[in-house]
Write a protein that holds these residues in place. Structure first.
Motif, short mmCIF file in Angstrom:
data_model
loop_
_atom_site.label_atom_id
_atom_site.label_comp_id
_atom_site.label_asym_id
_atom_site.label_seq_id
_atom_site.Cartn_x
_atom_site.Cartn_y
_atom_site.Cartn_z
N ALA A 154 5.74 5.22 4.98
CA ALA A 154 6.02 5.21 6.42
C ALA A 154 7.16 4.27 6.76
CB ALA A 154 4.76 4.83 7.19
N PHE A 155 7.14 3.07 6.17
CA PHE A 155 8.18 2.09 6.46
C PHE A 155 9.54 2.56 5.96
CE2 PHE A 155 10.70 -1.43 4.67
CZ PHE A 155 11.01 -2.12 5.82
N ASN A 156 9.61 2.99 4.72
CA ASN A 156 10.92 3.31 4.13
C ASN A 156 11.54 4.59 4.68
OD1 ASN A 156 11.72 1.25 2.00
ND2 ASN A 156 9.56 1.58 1.51
N LEU A 157 10.72 5.55 5.11
CA LEU A 157 11.29 6.74 5.75
C LEU A 157 12.01 6.36 7.04
CD1 LEU A 157 8.55 9.49 5.24
CD2 LEU A 157 10.79 9.33 4.13
N LYS A 158 11.49 5.37 7.75
CA LYS A 158 12.13 4.91 8.99
C LYS A 158 13.32 3.99 8.68
CE LYS A 158 9.28 6.71 12.12
NZ LYS A 158 8.20 5.91 12.73
N LYS A 159 13.20 3.20 7.63
CA LYS A 159 14.21 2.19 7.33
C LYS A 159 15.45 2.78 6.67
CE LYS A 159 15.06 -2.37 7.26
NZ LYS A 159 16.44 -2.41 6.81
N GLY A 160 15.29 3.94 6.00
CA GLY A 160 16.42 4.52 5.27
C GLY A 160 16.53 4.01 3.86
N SER A 161 15.58 3.18 3.45
CA SER A 161 15.57 2.60 2.10
C SER A 161 14.62 3.38 1.21
CB SER A 161 15.17 1.13 2.18
OG SER A 161 14.00 0.96 2.98
N LEU A 162 14.54 2.98 -0.06
CA LEU A 162 13.64 3.61 -1.00
C LEU A 162 12.42 2.71 -1.23
CD1 LEU A 162 16.25 4.75 -3.69
CD2 LEU A 162 15.38 6.06 -1.75
N PRO A 163 11.25 3.29 -1.42
CA PRO A 163 10.05 2.49 -1.70
C PRO A 163 10.18 1.74 -3.02
CG PRO A 163 9.45 4.73 -1.09
CD PRO A 163 10.93 4.73 -1.33
N VAL A 164 9.51 0.61 -3.12
CA VAL A 164 9.50 -0.12 -4.39
C VAL A 164 8.47 0.46 -5.34
CG1 VAL A 164 10.28 -2.26 -3.33
CG2 VAL A 164 7.83 -1.86 -3.60
N ARG A 165 7.52 1.22 -4.82
CA ARG A 165 6.52 1.86 -5.67
C ARG A 165 7.10 3.14 -6.25
NH1 ARG A 165 0.72 0.22 -4.49
NH2 ARG A 165 0.31 1.87 -5.99
N ALA B 39 0.83 -1.20 0.00
CA ALA B 39 0.00 0.00 0.00
C ALA B 39 0.87 1.26 0.00
CB ALA B 39 -0.92 -0.01 1.22
N PRO B 40 0.49 2.31 -0.73
CA PRO B 40 1.32 3.51 -0.85
C PRO B 40 1.75 4.12 0.48
CG PRO B 40 -0.45 3.59 -2.45
CD PRO B 40 -0.73 2.40 -1.57
N ASP B 41 0.81 4.31 1.40
CA ASP B 41 1.16 4.97 2.66
C ASP B 41 2.07 4.10 3.53
OD1 ASP B 41 -0.37 7.01 1.76
OD2 ASP B 41 -1.79 7.03 3.43
N THR B 42 1.84 2.80 3.49
CA THR B 42 2.70 1.91 4.27
C THR B 42 4.11 1.93 3.70
OG1 THR B 42 0.76 0.47 4.39
CG2 THR B 42 2.79 -0.35 5.36
N GLN B 43 4.22 1.95 2.39
CA GLN B 43 5.52 2.03 1.74
C GLN B 43 6.29 3.28 2.17
OE1 GLN B 43 7.40 0.47 -1.27
NE2 GLN B 43 6.68 -1.15 0.07
N ASP C 180 5.22 5.47 -7.50
CA ASP C 180 4.14 6.45 -7.57
C ASP C 180 3.79 7.07 -6.22
OD1 ASP C 180 3.09 4.18 -6.38
OD2 ASP C 180 1.23 4.16 -7.55
N VAL C 181 4.75 7.05 -5.27
CA VAL C 181 4.44 7.58 -3.94
C VAL C 181 5.08 8.94 -3.72
CG1 VAL C 181 4.09 5.31 -2.91
CG2 VAL C 181 6.38 6.31 -2.91
N ASP C 182 4.54 9.69 -2.77
CA ASP C 182 5.00 11.02 -2.44
C ASP C 182 6.12 10.93 -1.41
OD1 ASP C 182 5.37 13.63 -1.72
OD2 ASP C 182 3.28 14.03 -1.19
N LEU C 183 7.31 11.41 -1.79
CA LEU C 183 8.45 11.35 -0.87
C LEU C 183 9.02 12.74 -0.58
CD1 LEU C 183 10.34 8.14 -2.00
CD2 LEU C 183 9.39 8.60 0.25
N THR C 184 8.14 13.69 -0.34
CA THR C 184 8.60 15.04 -0.04
C THR C 184 9.34 15.09 1.30
OG1 THR C 184 6.42 15.53 0.92
CG2 THR C 184 6.79 16.17 -1.37
#
Length: 412
Positions: free
Chosen positions: A331-342, A325-329, A344-348
């Protein structure tokens, strides 16, 4: 700002094939995320899954993937499967899939249009065998980074290095100041990681692909690659007083100023964030060691063992969709230090280091991980070789190159 709340995404039955469960189900999820930053990240998955009315039962296994994977595999093959389990992208779960022990997620992936949103597509390819999708890729982790404590260099009267060569040149003065130049843990994958990062930085991604991907043993043993092994020997010397085991303990040495830098994947960001430090202020990050800037398309994925329990099977499907899910992607990756696999997500909210990674990804400067290019057995042999090399100064750069080439020659 993220476009929707996690709860909104979870409740949108029209957009996603999951909603609040008619009946709460406990689902055990095994993983090896136990450092401070990792625990904060995995809590985002648990929170999102629990919001569906189910319950995440955390099965964290202390240590590294090398410690956890045999335990996970033993449980699955021994008839005591968990509900979901972490592996890295690539071939680590290949034999379990071939044995028919892992659930086919193709219908879920098609309903969620994963092929349209996962970027780069190779991430989903790593979950695919014989045209069927068996795992959920949850992040893009790249190993190709050098992390630096800015204040350590300033106190030593040095400029913060812009690349590996400047870092090496600063080592003598750092040692005079009582600072360990390079922090490095002694888990097998860490020393192997340092070598293959140096290979890409010094020799370039094309050479890396020929050695790890094409299994070019002649190139691996050639004079053209000698500088890579000499760099590894220099890294061994710079890290000789590191004296820690775990990767996050090595990261902590950099955070606290006991060490100047660390070659480590972007998951190290989570530890800096947990310590309240800001990228570009207290610490710096050099993708590709500042020499050949690339992003590895490796990372973490979750597999779902087959079970004879309808409630567990239903909960597995819910979790698979929650993780994508976009929001989970976000929230998780901002904490993990990694990049989302999607894609199409907002990473401002991305920090300086994440933006560097996103820029490199956008340019298409990507390489696969050793786990994606070689069998688990071949990767283990390389890991064992570099543990020995980094712990035995009597092994010369030429010696380790010869042995490395022999492994490549027999690699699968």
């Amino acid at each position: 700002m993220v476009r929707k709340s996690i709860l909104t995404v979870l409740m949108s039955a029209a957009a996603m094939p999951f909603c609040m469960s008619a009946q709460a189900t406990d689902l055990e999820v095994t993983h090896w995320w136990t450092s401070g930053g990792e625990a904060a990240a995995v809590a985002e998955f648990a929170k999102a899954f629990d919001a569906t009315g189910n319950h995440w039962v955390d099965g964290a296994i202390a240590g590294s993937g090398g410690t956890a994977r045999p335990i996970m595999i033993s449980r699955i093959t021994g008839g005591d499967p968990m509900g979901a389990t972490q592996f890295n992208h690539g071939r680590q779960a290949e034999e379990l899939v071939e044995a028919g022990l892992m659930r086919d997620l193709t219908d879920i992936a098609e309903a969620g249009k994963w092929r349209e949103v996962v970027n780069p597509p190779s991430l989903l390819d790593s979950c695919t065998l014989d045209g069927k999708i068996y795992c959920v890729p949850v992040n893009i982790h790249s190993q190709q980074w050098l992390w630096l404590n800015n204040d350590v260099f300033k106190k030593a009267g040095l400029e913060v290095p812009k690349d590996w060569n400047e870092f090496v040149a600063a080592a003598p003065k750092l040692e005079e100041a009582g600072i360990v130049p390079l922090a490095m843990g002694q888990q097998p994958w860490q020393t192997s990681l340092a070598f293959q990062v140096l290979l890409v930085a010094v020799a370039g991604p094309d050479i890396y692909n020929k050695v790890y991907g094409d299994k070019d043993a002649e190139l691996a043993g050639s004079d053209a690659l000698a500088p890579v092994f000499e760099a590894a020997a220099r890294a061994r010397d710079m890290s000789k007083k590191s004296n820690v085991q775990s990767w996050n303990d090595a990261t902590n040495m950099v955070i606290t100023g006991k060490a100047a830098g660390q070659i480590m994947g972007d998951w190290a960001q989570g530890e800096f964030q947990m310590a309240g430090q800001t990228a570009g202020k207290e610490y710096s990050c050099l993708p590709g060691l500042g020499m050949n800037e690339v992003i590895q398309t490796g990372g973490d994925a979750f597999y779902f063992p087959k079970v004879d329990d309808a409630a567990i099977t239903e909960a597995q499907g819910v979790l698979a969709n929650v993780m994508m899910a976009p929001d989970t992607q976000v929230a998780f990756n901002l904490k993990k230090g990694s990049l989302p696999v999607r894609g199409d997500v907002d990473l401002t909210a991305a920090n300086d280091c994440m933006r560097k990674g996103l820029d490199i990804l956008a340019k298409g400067n990507v390489i696969a991980t050793p786990d994606q290019l070689m069998s688990a057995d071949s990767v283990t042999q390389i890991n064992d070789l570099f543990v020995e090399f980094f712990n035995d100064p009597s092994i010369t750069a030429k010696d380790v190159q010869t042995r490395f080439a022999a492994i490549v020659a027999d690699a699968e």
